[in-house]
Design a protein around this motif. Sequence first.
Motif, PDB file in Angstrom:
ATOM      1  N   ASN A   7      -4.823  -6.471 -10.197  1.00 44.70           N
ATOM      2  CA  ASN A   7      -5.669  -7.008 -11.272  1.00 44.70           C
ATOM      3  C   ASN A   7      -5.173  -6.593 -12.656  1.00 44.70           C
ATOM      4  OD1 ASN A   7      -7.282  -8.419  -9.579  1.00 44.70           O
ATOM      5  ND2 ASN A   7      -8.811  -6.782  -9.338  1.00 44.70           N
ATOM      6  N   GLY A   8      -4.407  -5.524 -12.684  1.00 45.70           N
ATOM      7  CA  GLY A   8      -3.891  -5.048 -13.978  1.00 45.70           C
ATOM      8  C   GLY A   8      -2.635  -5.789 -14.429  1.00 45.70           C
ATOM      9  N   THR A  15       0.853  -1.205   0.000  1.00 46.98           N
ATOM     10  CA  THR A  15       0.000   0.000   0.000  1.00 46.98           C
ATOM     11  C   THR A  15       0.883   1.247   0.000  1.00 46.98           C
ATOM     12  OG1 THR A  15      -1.670  -1.208   1.267  1.00 46.98           O
ATOM     13  CG2 THR A  15      -1.823   1.206   1.284  1.00 46.98           C
ATOM     14  N   TYR A  34      -5.453  -4.382  -4.754  1.00 47.77           N
ATOM     15  CA  TYR A  34      -5.980  -5.374  -5.703  1.00 47.77           C
ATOM     16  C   TYR A  34      -6.407  -4.737  -7.024  1.00 47.77           C
ATOM     17  CZ  TYR A  34      -5.051  -9.035  -2.487  1.00 47.77           C
ATOM     18  OH  TYR A  34      -4.360  -9.917  -1.689  1.00 47.77           O
ATOM     19  N   SER A  35      -6.728  -3.459  -7.005  1.00 49.26           N
ATOM     20  CA  SER A  35      -7.027  -2.869  -8.319  1.00 49.26           C
ATOM     21  C   SER A  35      -5.729  -2.775  -9.129  1.00 49.26           C
ATOM     22  CB  SER A  35      -7.739  -1.524  -8.204  1.00 49.26           C
ATOM     23  OG  SER A  35      -6.838  -0.589  -7.703  1.00 49.26           O
ATOM     24  N   ARG A  36      -4.608  -2.540  -8.448  1.00 49.60           N
ATOM     25  CA  ARG A  36      -3.313  -2.519  -9.130  1.00 49.60           C
ATOM     26  C   ARG A  36      -2.937  -3.937  -9.597  1.00 49.60           C
ATOM     27  NH1 ARG A  36       1.171   0.833  -8.805  1.00 49.60           N
ATOM     28  NH2 ARG A  36      -0.274   2.564  -8.703  1.00 49.60           N
ATOM     29  N   ASP A  55      -4.559  -0.771   2.331  1.00 48.34           N
ATOM     30  CA  ASP A  55      -5.704  -0.413   1.487  1.00 48.34           C
ATOM     31  C   ASP A  55      -5.855  -1.523   0.441  1.00 48.34           C
ATOM     32  OD1 ASP A  55      -7.498   0.561  -0.334  1.00 48.34           O
ATOM     33  OD2 ASP A  55      -6.750   2.643  -0.220  1.00 48.34           O
ATOM     34  N   GLU A  56      -6.663  -2.529   0.822  1.00 48.98           N
ATOM     35  CA  GLU A  56      -6.773  -3.705  -0.064  1.00 48.98           C
ATOM     36  C   GLU A  56      -7.337  -3.345  -1.429  1.00 48.98           C
ATOM     37  OE1 GLU A  56      -8.055  -7.528   0.998  1.00 48.98           O
ATOM     38  OE2 GLU A  56      -7.171  -7.453   3.012  1.00 48.98           O
ATOM     39  N   SER A  57      -8.310  -2.434  -1.464  1.00 48.33           N
ATOM     40  CA  SER A  57      -8.898  -2.146  -2.781  1.00 48.33           C
ATOM     41  C   SER A  57      -7.875  -1.467  -3.691  1.00 48.33           C
ATOM     42  CB  SER A  57     -10.195  -1.348  -2.655  1.00 48.33           C
ATOM     43  OG  SER A  57      -9.887  -0.091  -2.141  1.00 48.33           O
ATOM     44  N   LEU A  58      -7.026  -0.638  -3.084  1.00 50.48           N
ATOM     45  CA  LEU A  58      -5.969   0.010  -3.881  1.00 50.48           C
ATOM     46  C   LEU A  58      -4.993  -1.055  -4.420  1.00 50.48           C
ATOM     47  CD1 LEU A  58      -4.705   2.822  -4.619  1.00 50.48           C
ATOM     48  CD2 LEU A  58      -3.318   2.593  -2.544  1.00 50.48           C
ATOM     49  N   TYR A 104       2.726  -6.753  -4.816  1.00 48.85           N
ATOM     50  CA  TYR A 104       1.401  -6.180  -4.552  1.00 48.85           C
ATOM     51  C   TYR A 104       1.280  -4.785  -5.184  1.00 48.85           C
ATOM     52  CZ  TYR A 104      -0.287  -9.727  -1.207  1.00 48.85           C
ATOM     53  OH  TYR A 104      -0.739 -10.880  -0.621  1.00 48.85           O
TER      54      TYR A 104
END
Length: 511
Positions: free
Chosen positions: A147-148, A46, A143-145, A138-141, A77
């Motif tokens: 996923n790319g 993060t 995992y959105s990274r 910040d998991e959503s931050l 990550y």
Amino acid sequence: MASTLNSAVRLLDLAAGRYGSKVGVADASSELTFARLRELALRAGTRLIREGVQGAPVIVYLDKSVNCIVSFMAVMYSGGPYVPAAADIPLQRLEKIIANLEPGCIITDTAKAAALDGIELGGAKVLIYDETVGGEIDESLVYSRLNGVVDTDPIYIMYTSGSTGTPKGVTVCHRGVIDYVSWTSSTFGLTSEDVLANQAPFYFDNSIFDIYGCLITGAKLIIIPEQFFVYQNMLPEFLRDNGVTTIFWVPTVMINVANSHELEKVELPKLKRVLFCGEVMPNLQLNMWRRALPDCIYANLYGPTEITDVCSYYIVDREFEDHEPLPIGRACKNMRLVILDENNNEAAPGEKGELCVIGSGVALGYWNELELTARAFVQNPLNPSYNEWMYRTGDIAYVGGDGLIMYCGRKDFQIKIKGNRVELGEIEAAAMCLENVQNVCAVFDAENERIVLFLESKGDFKLRTINKELLKYIPKYMLPSALRVMEKLPHTANDKIDRKTLGAMLREEGL
Ligand code: AMP
């Protein structure tokens, strides 16, 4: 399952889900469960994203410890590749790496951060490890990274010796690592009950087996403390006291352990797998291991950094005489080995040629070195129909009568010294920086396993003072152990330094 993953850090997510409370990694002073490893890596990941790293490479410059593994996972990550740097890397060498790499960040500790003050960082931010793992997640931050990321993106860049004096950044992708550890864990039957003892430095790709072999199976990884490599006769006791089941070491360490005769004294009922890779394993010491521990599986694995650690293997199934060559065996899953003759045709069985490798483990190339990449990574000349990426290893090999590949050395000036890959050219480039030196040549004296440095100079030099200077540029294992100063180095008819004559001088006159 692993075949669907886009990033190798997903193996940590899976391990934390299945084996969360189990110890995943340990060093001399601490141990982390898989859940804690993931938590710390997510915190640091993060932080990296918030620092704006944006998928740029991140150097991990720390003492060898569980903190390195946390940092590697954190960088993944954040969506970028990690770059392991040795804790004792000469700063001038690190500066060259930074210039080639253009990293986004360097994760380090306070003492090393102070040392970095003296070199050009090219805008890279310096982050202190303890601070990066202290922040929030910040998991959503993350995992959105994540996923790319696609599985052909770089996972790590490992710098290996370069013949021009500048280290080369071998860039490996996630798919290479995922396929490799899927293959090793199933071939050698690793499970969550296993305990691996890590010998390889993290900047050497043998460590990939250790780190990701544990993540994919839930096995425990113990980083062997440095003092055991100073007193290698203590390694068997270390294996016994820690219930180690699996080792994947360079032959040099196995040789030292065998020669200490401790294997005959220390009972190792838990040890099941003895795997080795990185240089030729002599049969004499291999047989000593096999006699002391007859129930273990022994495997000779082969591969350069450019193919994600290993591309062929041979499970030792008989006793070898001292003079017999030990096969490097057959290709691992997802890899194909081809031997090319001088005309780029496939060599006939028994005919020597250059060993070339195709498959998912083949690296993406050398970071920021397109020309160098184009020389070693080529279109498979046997395939006129579609693009097929092939790595030319520079190793000479042939296919034996039983279809097993036999290794016969190098076609260039790359050597292995105590398990470390060294281009003699890198030593020469460093020696050319010495004052009053007109010319240099580094020669490998294979019989005595040492590097001899020939200097053309009228000056007076002592090995000890030269080595002190050289240590600014090259790591300790590259230092010459003998020196000869000559008024003029011998030259060949086409005016190259005559290495053959220097080699013959060594054999005939000694040093
Ligand atoms: P590295 O990139 O440090 O892994 O070094 C790769 C080189 O080490 C190969 O190109 C070979 O020359 C040598 N090597 C690796 N594994 C073996 C092996 N099992 N037997 C003989 N040489 C090996």
